[in-house]
Design a protein around this motif. Structure first.
Motif, mmCIF file in Angstrom:
data_model
loop_
_atom_site.group_PDB
_atom_site.id
_atom_site.type_symbol
_atom_site.label_atom_id
_atom_site.label_comp_id
_atom_site.label_asym_id
_atom_site.label_seq_id
_atom_site.Cartn_x
_atom_site.Cartn_y
_atom_site.Cartn_z
ATOM 1 N N UNK A 6 16.361 5.608 35.783
ATOM 2 C CA UNK A 6 15.705 4.361 35.400
ATOM 3 C C UNK A 6 16.570 3.168 35.791
ATOM 4 N N UNK A 7 17.893 3.305 35.618
ATOM 5 C CA UNK A 7 18.785 2.223 35.985
ATOM 6 C C UNK A 7 18.750 1.958 37.487
ATOM 7 N N UNK A 8 18.644 3.035 38.272
ATOM 8 C CA UNK A 8 18.663 2.910 39.722
ATOM 9 C C UNK A 8 17.388 2.305 40.281
ATOM 10 N N UNK A 9 16.274 2.404 39.546
ATOM 11 C CA UNK A 9 14.989 1.927 40.042
ATOM 12 C C UNK A 9 14.500 0.725 39.231
ATOM 13 N N UNK A 10 15.405 -0.111 38.836
ATOM 14 C CA UNK A 10 15.062 -1.291 38.052
ATOM 15 C C UNK A 10 14.065 -2.148 38.817
ATOM 16 N N UNK A 11 13.035 -2.566 38.140
ATOM 17 C CA UNK A 11 11.937 -3.289 38.781
ATOM 18 C C UNK A 11 12.356 -4.696 39.191
ATOM 19 N N UNK A 12 11.950 -5.106 40.383
ATOM 20 C CA UNK A 12 12.261 -6.447 40.871
ATOM 21 C C UNK A 12 11.502 -7.490 40.077
ATOM 22 N N UNK A 13 12.144 -8.549 39.701
ATOM 23 C CA UNK A 13 11.475 -9.624 38.971
ATOM 24 C C UNK A 13 10.637 -10.454 39.934
ATOM 25 N N UNK A 14 9.439 -10.809 39.503
ATOM 26 C CA UNK A 14 8.547 -11.583 40.357
ATOM 27 C C UNK A 14 9.083 -12.997 40.549
ATOM 28 N N UNK A 15 8.801 -13.561 41.715
ATOM 29 C CA UNK A 15 9.165 -14.957 41.972
ATOM 30 C C UNK A 15 8.208 -15.859 41.203
ATOM 31 N N UNK A 16 8.528 -17.133 41.118
ATOM 32 C CA UNK A 16 7.657 -18.079 40.419
ATOM 33 C C UNK A 16 6.296 -18.173 41.094
ATOM 34 N N UNK A 17 6.292 -18.097 42.423
ATOM 35 C CA UNK A 17 5.023 -18.134 43.157
ATOM 36 C C UNK A 17 4.184 -16.912 42.821
ATOM 37 N N UNK A 18 4.796 -15.749 42.795
ATOM 38 C CA UNK A 18 4.062 -14.511 42.488
ATOM 39 C C UNK A 18 3.539 -14.522 41.057
ATOM 40 N N UNK A 64 3.216 -6.509 38.237
ATOM 41 C CA UNK A 64 3.345 -6.214 39.661
ATOM 42 C C UNK A 64 2.928 -7.438 40.466
ATOM 43 N N UNK A 65 3.639 -7.706 41.556
ATOM 44 C CA UNK A 65 3.258 -8.800 42.445
ATOM 45 C C UNK A 65 2.033 -8.386 43.255
ATOM 46 N N UNK A 66 1.163 -9.337 43.519
ATOM 47 C CA UNK A 66 -0.016 -9.060 44.327
ATOM 48 C C UNK A 66 0.375 -8.811 45.779
ATOM 49 N N UNK A 67 -0.347 -7.901 46.434
ATOM 50 C CA UNK A 67 -0.200 -7.688 47.862
ATOM 51 C C UNK A 67 -1.554 -7.920 48.526
ATOM 52 N N UNK A 68 -1.606 -7.823 49.838
ATOM 53 C CA UNK A 68 -2.846 -8.119 50.561
ATOM 54 C C UNK A 68 -4.001 -7.227 50.118
#
Length: 246
Positions: A6-18, A64-68
């Motif tokens: 779990x520590x190794x796969x820490x989720x990326x924080x979304x940017x303000x735009x995302x 989760x950040x949106x993708x296309x």
């Protein structure tokens, strides 16, 4: 101390735009879900091809950040362009769509569409301005169209063969016709009208001859009706499930 997976796969924080994109999408979803009769589960399972409702929830809540691909799915179900919630992804979709070597046909931004009820011929005959456009229980079936109506509009399923013809315009039995109640009914238009001696509406072509108006079937085997002061135009047919020209 042991390092966990779990520590190794820490989720990326979304940017303000995302985050802003997800928030905008969530606002649109909340505003339109009841009107469109959709749910997070429907979008997730049918659109995103996921196993549970959480797949849609994660985009709406900003986990989760949106993708296309996800943006195109939400746009299709919410009947809005991607640019309504993500200018960034809308530009990316347009850029990819212009690339003839890119396999992105399924993620192009959808055209805006509108939802209209399918009603009975009796209901059409009883149509009046008092009907707000679709009161609760008015219809249990709705169909979509890219046509943006001028006023209240509805679909009717064509009955019989009075509007079929061997030449020119022909509307077969079982076709759906979209009726706009605010389009001007000029001679030459296909119209839905209410005759004084019937409780149902009728579908005919409005024609003018010698200064008088008539309701003419496209099938020459059926009689032409005189359009007098006791007749009423319900609306003009603006689209059918088969192509035709006025």
């Amino acid at each position: 101390m042991k390092t966990t997976e779990k520590n190794l796969t820490k989720k990326r924080e979304l940017s303000e735009v995302e985050k802003a994109e997800c928030a905008a999408l969530n606002a649109i979803y909340k505003a339109k879900k009841k009107e469109l009769g959709i749910s997070q589960e429907k979008i997730a399972i049918e659109g995103l091809k996921a196993n549970s409702q959480s797949a849609a929830s994660h985009y709406l809540t900003g986990r989760n950040a949106l993708n296309i691909e996800a943006a195109a799915v939400f746009a299709r179900y919410l009947q809005v362009p991607v640019s309504d919630f993500s200018a960034r992804l809308a530009k990316e979709i347009d850029r990819l769509s212009e690339d003839s070597n890119s396999n992105v046909g399924e993620v192009r931004q959808p055209k805006q569409s509108f939802r209209y009820p399918v009603i009975s011929w009796v209901a059409a005959g009883a149509w009046s301005e008092a009907i707000e456009p679709y009161p609760a229980g008015f219809s249990d079936r709705y169909e979509f169209s890219e046509y943006d109506s001028k006023g209240p509009a509805f679909w009717l399923e064509v009955k019989g063969d009075s509007m079929t013809s061997q030449v020119g315009t022909s509307i077969a039995q079982g076709s759906l016709i979209l009726v706009d109640t605010e389009v001007e009914a000029a001679p030459g238009k296909l119209v839905v009208a209410k005759l004084p001696d019937s409780n149902e509406a009728t579908f005919k072509k409005l024609v003018s001859d010698g200064g008088k108006l008539f309701l003419k079937p496209l099938n020459p085997g059926y009689p032409t009706e005189v359009f007098d002061e006791n007749c009423r135009i319900v609306g003009v047919v603006v689209q059918a499930t088969q192509k035709f020209h006025y």
